[in-house]
Each structure stands twice: as structure tokens, then as C-alpha cells.
Design a protein around this motif. Structure first.
Motif, mmCIF file in Angstrom:
data_model
loop_
_atom_site.group_PDB
_atom_site.id
_atom_site.type_symbol
_atom_site.label_atom_id
_atom_site.label_comp_id
_atom_site.label_asym_id
_atom_site.label_seq_id
_atom_site.Cartn_x
_atom_site.Cartn_y
_atom_site.Cartn_z
ATOM 1 N N LEU A 1 -6.926 -45.802 59.034
ATOM 2 C CA LEU A 1 -6.212 -46.741 58.171
ATOM 3 C C LEU A 1 -4.787 -46.956 58.674
ATOM 4 O O LEU A 1 -4.327 -48.099 58.820
ATOM 5 C CB LEU A 1 -6.195 -46.224 56.729
ATOM 6 C CG LEU A 1 -5.407 -47.079 55.735
ATOM 7 C CD1 LEU A 1 -6.108 -48.403 55.501
ATOM 8 C CD2 LEU A 1 -5.219 -46.357 54.406
ATOM 9 N N ALA A 2 -4.095 -45.851 58.978
ATOM 10 C CA ALA A 2 -2.716 -45.962 59.452
ATOM 11 C C ALA A 2 -2.670 -46.752 60.753
ATOM 12 O O ALA A 2 -1.794 -47.606 60.948
ATOM 13 C CB ALA A 2 -2.117 -44.574 59.635
ATOM 14 N N VAL B 1 -10.254 -41.082 57.986
ATOM 15 C CA VAL B 1 -9.942 -42.319 57.271
ATOM 16 C C VAL B 1 -8.445 -42.581 57.297
ATOM 17 O O VAL B 1 -7.992 -43.691 57.557
ATOM 18 C CB VAL B 1 -10.452 -42.238 55.811
ATOM 19 C CG1 VAL B 1 -9.829 -43.321 54.965
ATOM 20 C CG2 VAL B 1 -11.970 -42.355 55.779
ATOM 21 N N ALA B 2 -7.660 -41.522 57.046
ATOM 22 C CA ALA B 2 -6.204 -41.692 57.002
ATOM 23 C C ALA B 2 -5.679 -42.176 58.350
ATOM 24 O O ALA B 2 -4.853 -43.100 58.411
ATOM 25 C CB ALA B 2 -5.542 -40.370 56.618
ATOM 26 N N ILE B 3 -6.178 -41.587 59.426
ATOM 27 C CA ILE B 3 -5.666 -41.956 60.748
ATOM 28 C C ILE B 3 -6.103 -43.376 61.114
ATOM 29 O O ILE B 3 -5.301 -44.179 61.601
ATOM 30 C CB ILE B 3 -6.136 -40.928 61.804
ATOM 31 C CG1 ILE B 3 -5.407 -39.600 61.558
ATOM 32 C CG2 ILE B 3 -5.866 -41.432 63.209
ATOM 33 C CD1 ILE B 3 -5.932 -38.444 62.360
ATOM 34 N N LEU C 1 -4.849 -49.049 61.835
ATOM 35 C CA LEU C 1 -5.137 -50.471 61.606
ATOM 36 C C LEU C 1 -3.931 -51.182 60.993
ATOM 37 O O LEU C 1 -3.611 -52.318 61.360
ATOM 38 C CB LEU C 1 -6.353 -50.623 60.693
ATOM 39 C CG LEU C 1 -7.709 -50.376 61.349
ATOM 40 C CD1 LEU C 1 -8.825 -50.434 60.311
ATOM 41 C CD2 LEU C 1 -7.972 -51.391 62.458
ATOM 42 N N ILE C 2 -3.257 -50.497 60.059
ATOM 43 C CA ILE C 2 -2.076 -51.104 59.435
ATOM 44 C C ILE C 2 -1.009 -51.359 60.493
ATOM 45 O O ILE C 2 -0.427 -52.445 60.572
ATOM 46 C CB ILE C 2 -1.531 -50.175 58.318
ATOM 47 C CG1 ILE C 2 -2.462 -50.221 57.103
ATOM 48 C CG2 ILE C 2 -0.120 -50.563 57.913
ATOM 49 C CD1 ILE C 2 -2.112 -49.237 56.012
ATOM 50 N N PRO D 1 -17.707 -36.560 49.915
ATOM 51 C CA PRO D 1 -17.401 -36.865 51.326
ATOM 52 C C PRO D 1 -15.937 -36.581 51.640
ATOM 53 O O PRO D 1 -15.174 -37.484 51.935
ATOM 54 C CB PRO D 1 -17.733 -38.354 51.434
ATOM 55 C CG PRO D 1 -17.508 -38.893 50.053
ATOM 56 C CD PRO D 1 -17.793 -37.776 49.095
ATOM 57 N N ARG D 2 -15.533 -35.303 51.571
ATOM 58 C CA ARG D 2 -14.114 -34.985 51.746
ATOM 59 C C ARG D 2 -13.706 -34.849 53.192
ATOM 60 O O ARG D 2 -12.534 -34.995 53.523
ATOM 61 C CB ARG D 2 -13.784 -33.681 51.014
ATOM 62 C CG ARG D 2 -13.595 -33.870 49.535
ATOM 63 C CD ARG D 2 -13.379 -32.571 48.817
ATOM 64 N NE ARG D 2 -12.269 -31.778 49.376
ATOM 65 C CZ ARG D 2 -11.648 -30.823 48.684
ATOM 66 N NH1 ARG D 2 -12.022 -30.569 47.455
ATOM 67 N NH2 ARG D 2 -10.673 -30.132 49.236
ATOM 68 N N LYS D 3 -14.692 -34.544 54.050
ATOM 69 C CA LYS D 3 -14.353 -34.282 55.449
ATOM 70 C C LYS D 3 -13.723 -35.500 56.115
ATOM 71 O O LYS D 3 -12.954 -35.389 57.047
ATOM 72 C CB LYS D 3 -15.620 -33.904 56.224
ATOM 73 C CG LYS D 3 -15.965 -32.442 56.103
ATOM 74 C CD LYS D 3 -17.021 -32.062 57.121
ATOM 75 C CE LYS D 3 -17.568 -30.678 56.823
ATOM 76 N NZ LYS D 3 -19.020 -30.649 56.813
ATOM 77 N N GLN D 4 -14.090 -36.696 55.606
ATOM 78 C CA GLN D 4 -13.628 -37.924 56.254
ATOM 79 C C GLN D 4 -12.168 -38.250 55.966
ATOM 80 O O GLN D 4 -11.615 -39.167 56.536
ATOM 81 C CB GLN D 4 -14.495 -39.115 55.826
ATOM 82 C CG GLN D 4 -15.892 -39.109 56.421
ATOM 83 C CD GLN D 4 -16.871 -38.374 55.522
ATOM 84 O OE1 GLN D 4 -16.500 -37.452 54.798
ATOM 85 N NE2 GLN D 4 -18.127 -38.768 55.560
ATOM 86 N N HIS D 5 -11.542 -37.495 55.041
ATOM 87 C CA HIS D 5 -10.171 -37.837 54.653
ATOM 88 C C HIS D 5 -9.245 -38.052 55.837
ATOM 89 O O HIS D 5 -8.560 -39.060 55.928
ATOM 90 C CB HIS D 5 -9.591 -36.734 53.753
ATOM 91 C CG HIS D 5 -9.879 -36.982 52.302
ATOM 92 N ND1 HIS D 5 -9.779 -36.008 51.340
ATOM 93 C CD2 HIS D 5 -10.263 -38.096 51.649
ATOM 94 C CE1 HIS D 5 -10.095 -36.512 50.165
ATOM 95 N NE2 HIS D 5 -10.409 -37.781 50.328
ATOM 96 N N LEU D 6 -9.234 -37.087 56.768
ATOM 97 C CA LEU D 6 -8.291 -37.154 57.876
ATOM 98 C C LEU D 6 -8.619 -38.346 58.771
ATOM 99 O O LEU D 6 -7.724 -39.106 59.167
ATOM 100 C CB LEU D 6 -8.324 -35.846 58.684
ATOM 101 C CG LEU D 6 -7.298 -35.769 59.802
ATOM 102 C CD1 LEU D 6 -5.890 -35.793 59.245
ATOM 103 C CD2 LEU D 6 -7.489 -34.498 60.636
#
Lengths: 251, 352, 125
Positions: free
Chosen positions: C90-91, C86-88, C93-94, C79-84
């Protein structure tokens, strides 16, 4: 990129990578120690509240008053707790003594237990059963609260027991759930005022017109709030009947 | 990689890794628990239970922060890949530290009550409608559950049984878990402490995690693998772009990635996803005629995608051809372990 | 039963179902669907916590493997497509968590004095 040393977990680490990894390891381990010190050594002062086991067991007699949570107006005291003092009471753990004290309202009772003390605030943790709270012989003098008017106070609602030293720290938002648990268990709520009111920094909290602290106040436990309250003096203890509609989070 | 499962496959590098890991954790906890009470100079000490809960909580937060930095760091700079190698041990230890934090909290703040302590932690505070005073414990419980699932499924058996994509998707739980932990700290400890040291550490740590993830994802996005298109045979690259012992990665129309290797002057193509954890095989290199995964060193014969005996892992292979100086791959993958005759790379002179 | 007790009860039921699944899977199921597990017993206790937690997923995979429905190609689609994304997320939410936490953070309002609004009835004016 392809010239970068290639690490295979089960083979020896390539020479070029070894120094880099040692540096990373050293940074992480030293960083861990430094972080432990930085976080651990900058914790806030939890105050001087404590169980005073060093005083030994305290046994005094007085009149029970329900506010609705019980107070004891000491009529026959000792060196630590002289006659004229007004004590808030708790059982062991996160439980108060309303059920045990209610049948003795307006009567003399002898209580025995260990004192919790924080500045002017004190509370007696009673022993279990008859040894902790029992009716006493004699005529109980009438207890007359003295109204002190309506006030607007700023401060924090806490559970009186943790605040008095059962926990250090025993106030604040990280402790809120514990405070709620204590309060629902029947431990007297205590308001910490930013500045003394008629000489008292700590006031016991009730709801209006002789009710217990209203449910709405539970949402504000541990926060710094402003609230209006009718204050009455019960012996040497101030009791504030808060008006939940006036409760506001302080700026 | 062993044929039969064993509890943990040790090797010297894992010993070093775990030794450094333990040294860091033990040092943090020892300094926090035994050294700082003397330095605090309070009238009366913080309750040991609360002091310990804070030590383990802060430790778990920092461990998770470091763990989450490893992935993007390794994608930005390959020298960090060794930190990724044994990251699962790091995760399991973090879970244990977080669990210890939870036990201190549960057996102190939620004990000594007529209410069952597990029920108490769920219902003592129900002020869900507000930020300050929010029951931040619930965020911690959620994160702890995620960490437990991740730690519990860290054995290689789960990778094979669930399949790497399902396992990876499950382990994406680390992201909501970390977000929840930041919320847990922001609405708990940060509300409570007047001293701002821990707040600074949390902001810098969480900021680093956020920044590195965005940077690594953007890098991947910008440098995205070449996407071949067209008919059944997909262009990969010019023959001149191939390097002996290494691969070229391309994305096929269906989204799968293929890695085309040049080994001893001949071309072979494998799926880019390692059978173990779907690591990027094409970013590895060929060692002794075996394609070696950059993540955990799983190896495959470049001609048939089979791990050398006694190992049994297999990856799909692809047919390769060279036409007009262009390396091409047939879009249809062969079942894992299918032998494909390597295609000689025309000599430089011949290709021109 | 209070809300908290209800959730605790649900958790107990979940774990009990996990224990039953685990007992069957670790003794019978594993050997049937994974040849590498045959004759390997020492590592099995390590798997117990996971079965307790994710037993529905265990049952589903067991069913898929037992009935030969496993799709080999799906094993190689990370599931590599979700990287971007997920990163956005996550950032974001933080950032939101920290900003919200720091915004509602209070300092002890020690300078605010108590204010008497009305005097008690009968008290001298």
C-alpha cells in the motif's frame, strides 16, 4: 499497556478516555470544516465563458463551409453577430451539426440559437430541426480561405463548446473524457494557444488536407502540447490543420 | 450480539460516534458548497454540478484517509480503539459520499450525449498507455465498486455467514481501493488544478496512511507474539508472568493464536480470535468472569468459550497445564464451546 | 456494440444473476443456514445490495453450510500474516501514484510564443 483504560462499546466510556475522545472528536470536526474551506476556496478560476441566454435568441444568415466541420460565414447579421463574422456551431448537448449542415455546403442558410461566449471565442448552439438551421433564399458568395503558412504552436486542444462556456471549467485533464465525448459527437475542437496567433488566441482544429481531427490527437486532448499546423484564415476565424506526427507534450 | 438479527444495534456510544461523524461531514460539505463560492471571487462561478462533485469527492477522499488511519493508530496506541468500534458506520457513510460524487460526475460530464452515460464513462477516454491523460475515471470506478462491496457486507450477518476470515479478506479490498483512489486523484484533480492546496492535502493524508500502516505492521512484527514450539504441549510463559484478569498470547506451531487467562487464580485458554470479527480476544480483559473483546465487547465464559445467554457465539478452548513453573497449552484446539476445567495457578511460594 | 456497452451489458447480467440469487437466498436459504435469521425479516432488505454484488460468494457459502462442510477451526484463523505485506505494498503504491502524478503534472506554458515555420505559398517574402 494493560493499565490503559478499557473501552467497551455498550458500556459508559471510562473517565480517563473521555477527555481524549472529546479532543479527537473536536479535532476531526473542526479539521473537516477547515479542510472544506481550504480545498473549496482554492479552486482555479474557470474563466468567463458562458451561455449568453441574456442576449436572447440570435438568428443570422450566412454561407455554410465544411472544414470538414461546418462553419457559417455571416452575410446577414444582427447587432451581436455582424456580417463578416465566422461562427462555429453546435447542437444541444454533446453533439455537433455536421449532418444537418452538410447538405447545405456552399449555400446560404439561416441559423438560430443561443450564443456561447468566452473572450474572442464564440459558438452558436442551434435550436433543433428547421428552426435552428434551414436553407435561405439568395445567391451565396464564394468563400475563399487565406493560407497563413505553417506554424508551431503551444497550447491545449479542447472541445469548443465546453471551453466557450457550456462547462466551467471546460478544459484540462479532469475534463478530458467529457471533451472526447463532445468531440466524437461532432463539436468543433478548439486549440487554446499560449499567445495569440495573428491576433487569435483560439483556433479551430482539423486534420491535414481537409480531414477531421486525427484520432491520435484524442490522446492529447486536455494536455499542454506543441504541434505544427497549417493555418488558414476562414473569414475572421483561424483554422489549424494539425500534423499529428509533430505533436509533443510540452515541458 | 443479539440472537435475532436487527438492522442496526444502537447504543449511546454509537449515537455519539455517528453524531460526531455526521457533524464533520456536514460541516465539510456545507463549508465547501455554500461558503467557498463567495470566497472564490471568480468572474463567473464554477458550475454547481462540478463544484458539488469536487466537494463530495474531496470529502470521500478525506473520510477514507481518516478511516484508514484508525486501524494502525489503534494498534500503535490502544486509546484509539473506540474509533475502531463503529468504523463500519464511517465506511458506509463514506461509500454514500463517494457515490454522490460519482453521480454528479456521471450526470454532468457524461450526460447530454447520444452515448449511454454508463458506457460513456467507460469508453470516452481510452488513453490507457499514458500517465497524463490516463482515464483516471476507471480507477475511481474500481474504488467505488470496492467501497460498495464493503458497505453492502457491513452487517453482522455477513461476518457470521462468510466467516470472519473470509469477511476480513474481502474487506482487505479497502487497501487496493485506497491505492486506486490516490491514483484517481493524482491523475485527475492533481493534473487539473494549478493551485497546489489540494495536492498538499492529498500528499499529507496519503503519506500519513502509508506511514502509519508501515509503522503499525513493523511494531507488530517486532513485538510479535511468542511462538511456542516442541511437542503436543506448548510452552506459553512462566507462571509468574500471568496477571489476574488478563491474558498471555502465544502463536502455536500451526499459526493459530491462543490466549491464556488468569481468572480468580486459575488458568484457562481460549482461541485468540473472537467469533464475531476475529478481534484479538487476548488483548481484552476479564470483566465479571467474562473475557471481553477489545474491538466490539463480545464476551465469552473463560472456561468454555461460550457467550452468555441469550447470545450464542462460541470460541474454541484449549487444555492448560502447569509444569515446572511454566504455563503450557495443548496444541490441539477443542471444538468451540467445549468446557475445560481451569487449572489453579500454583501460589508464588509453591512455584519457586 | 462498443466496449463500454459490452461492459455495461455484463454488469447488467451480473446484477440480474444477483437478483435471482437474492430472491432465493433471502426467502429460503437464510432460514436454513442461520438460526439467528429465523423470524428476523426487517434487516433482510439491507442484505440485498451485497447479494447483488457478491452472489457467487453467497452461493458458495450457502453450499458449504447446507452440506455441512463448514470447518469450525477455519473461523478462527484471521488473515493477520498479510499485515506487513499489505502495509508495504500500500505504501509503495501510494508513493508511486503520487510521484508519478506530480512528475507528469504540467503548468500552462504561457511564455512559449507561436512560431511561424514557413510562409504561405504566394505570400510576399
Amino acid at each position: 499497556m494493560k493499565k490503559a483504560p478499557f473501552f467497551v462499546g455498550y458500556l459508559p466510556v471510562p473517565r480517563d478516555l473521555r477527555v481524549f475522545l472529546w479532543i479527537i472528536c473536536a479535532l476531526l470536526v473542526v479539521g473537516a470544516g477547515a479542510a472544506g474551506y481550504a480545498v473549496g476556496s482554492t479552486q482555479d478560476n474557470p474563466g468567463d465563458g458562458a451561455f449568453r441566454f441574456d442576449y436572447g435568441r440570435q438568428t443570422v444568415t450566412g454561407v455554410i463551409e465544411l472544414t470538414p466541420l461546418p462553419l457559417l460565414h455571416v452575410t446577414e447579421g444582427n447587432d451581436r453577430i455582424p456580417a463578416g463574422r465566422t461562427l462555429m456551431m453546435t447542437a444541444g448537448g454533446k453533439a455537433g451539426v455536421p449532418d444537418r449542415a452538410a447538405p447545405l455546403e456552399g449555400q446560404l442558410a439561416t441559423v438560430s440559437g443561443v450564443l456561447l461566449e468566452r473572450g474572442d471565442l464564440d459558438m452558436l448552439q442551434l435550436r433543433g430541426g428547421q428552426g435552428g438551421l434551414r436553407a435561405a433564399e439568395g445567391d451565396a458568395p464564394a468563400v475563399t480561405p487565406e493560407p497563413l503558412g505553417r506554424w508551431k504552436l503551444t497550447g491545449e486542444i479542447c472541445d469548443g463548446k465546453c471551453l466557450a462556456g457550456a462547462m466551467r471549467p471546460g478544459r484540462g485533464l479532469a475534463h478530458k473524457a467529457c471533451a472526447n465525448l463532445c468531440l466524437t459527437g461532432g463539436i468543433p475542437p478548439v486549440f487554446v494557444s499560449t499567445q495569440p496567433v495573428e491576433g487569435a488566441e483560439y483556433l479551430m482544429v482539423t486534420g491535414p488536407d481537409g480531414t477531421a481531427m486525427p484520432d491520435a490527437a484524442y490522446d492529447r486532448v486536455g494536455q499542454f502540447i506543441t504541434v505544427e499546423a497549417e493555418i488558414t484564415r476562414h473569414g475572421d476565424l483561424l483554422v489549424m490543420a494539425i500534423d499529428p506526427a509533430t505533436m509533443e507534450v510540452s515541458d | 450480539m443479539s440472537v435475532k438479527y436487527i438492522p442496526v444495534q444502537w447504543n449511546p456510544n454509537k449515537w455519539y460516534y455517528d453524531a460526531a461523524l455526521l457533524a464533520g461531514v456536514v460541516l465539510f460539505l456545507w463549508v465547501f458548497i455554500y461558503l467557498t463560492p463567495g470566497a472564490l471571487g471568480h468572474d463567473r462561478p464554477i458550475n454547481p454540478q462540478i463544484h458539488n462533485a469536487r466537494a463530495f469527492g474531496a470529502c470521500a477522499f478525506l473520510m477514507l484517509t481518516v478511516i484508514l488511519c484508525i486501524g494502525p493508530l489503534a494498534r500503535l496506541d490502544r486509546r484509539f480503539l473506540p474509533l475502531l468500534y463503529n468504523r463500519r458506520h464511517f465506511g458506509v457513510l463514506t461509500c454514500a459520499v463517494a457515490l454522490t460524487h460519482a453521480f454528479y460526475v456521471l450526470n454532468w460530464y457524461f450526460a447530454f450525449s447520444a452515448t449511454d452515460k454508463y458506457a460513456a464513462v467507460l469508453e470516452a477516454n481510452t488513453s490507457y498507455g499514458q500517465l497524463a491523460g490516463f482515464p483516471f475515471e476507471s480507477l475511481g470506478i474500481f474504488a467505488l465498486l470496492c467501497l460498495l462491496i464493503l458497505a453492502a457486507t457491513s452487517h453482522d450477518f455477513w461476518l457470521k455467514f462468510l466467516t470472519p476470515p473470509v469477511w476480513k479478506s474481502l474487506h482487505y479490498l479497502i487497501y487496493p481501493a485506497y491505492a486506486a483512489i490516490v491514483g484517481h486523484v493524482a491523475l485527475g484533480a492533481l493534473q487539473d488544478q494549478q493551485n497546489l492546496t489540494f495536492a498538499w492535502i492529498v500528499c499529507v493524508g496519503a503519506g500519513l496512511v502509508a506511514g502509519l500502516h508501515v509503522a503499525a505492521a513493523l511494531k507488530e512484527q517486532l513485538a510479535g507474539d511468542y511462538e511456542g514450539g516442541g511437542g503436543d504441549w506448548i510452552d506459553i510463559c512462566a507462571t509468574s508472568a500471568m496477571t489476574e484478569g488478563y491474558a498471555k498470547i502465544a502463536q502455536l506451531p500451526d499459526g493459530d493464536r491462543v490466549a491464556v487467562y488468569l481468572n480468580e487464580g486459575r488458568l484457562s485458554a481460549l482461541s485468540n480470535a473472537c467469533a464475531h470479527q476475529n478481534g484479538p480476544l487476548g488483548e481484552g480483559k476479564i470483566i465479571n468472569c467474562l473475557v471481553t473483546c477489545p474491538w466490539h465487547g463480545f464476551q465469552y465464559n473463560v472456561t468454555n468459550g461460550r457467550a452468555p445467554a441469550p447470545f450464542t457465539e462460541k470460541v474454541p478452548t484449549y487444555r492448560v497445564r502447569v509444569e515446572n513453573g511454566t504455563v503450557m497449552v495443548h496444541r490441539q484446539a477443542n471444538p468451540p464451546g467445549t468446557y475445560v476445567e481451569p487449572v489453579p495457578l500454583p501460589s508464588a511460594e509453591g512455584a519457586v | 456494440m462498443t466496449g463500454g456497452e459490452f461492459i455495461v451489458r455484463l454488469a447488467q447480467i451480473w446484477l440480474t444473476a444477483g437478483a435471482v440469487t437474492g430472491a432465493l437466498f433471502l426467502t429460503i436459504g437464510m432460514d436454513r443456514i442461520d438460526e439467528d435469521a429465523r423470524g428476523a425479516y426487517v434487516f433482510r432488505p439491507l442484505l440485498v445490495p451485497a447479494v447483488l454484488l457478491i452472489w457467487p460468494l453467497v452461493l458458495w457459502r450457502w453450499f458449504v453450510l447446507e452440506t455441512g462442510r463448514d470447518n469450525w477451526a477455519a473461523r478462527h484463523r484471521p488473515p493477520r500474516k498479510q499485515h506487513l505485506v499489505v502495509a508495504i505494498v500500500l505504501a509503495g503504491l501510494i508513493l508511486i501514484s503520487l510521484t508519478a502524478g506530480l512528475m507528469v503534472r504540467q503548468s500552462w506554458p504561457g511564455d512559449v510564443a507561436p512560431e511561424q515555420l514557413t510562409r504561405a505559398v504566394g505570400e510576399g517574402q
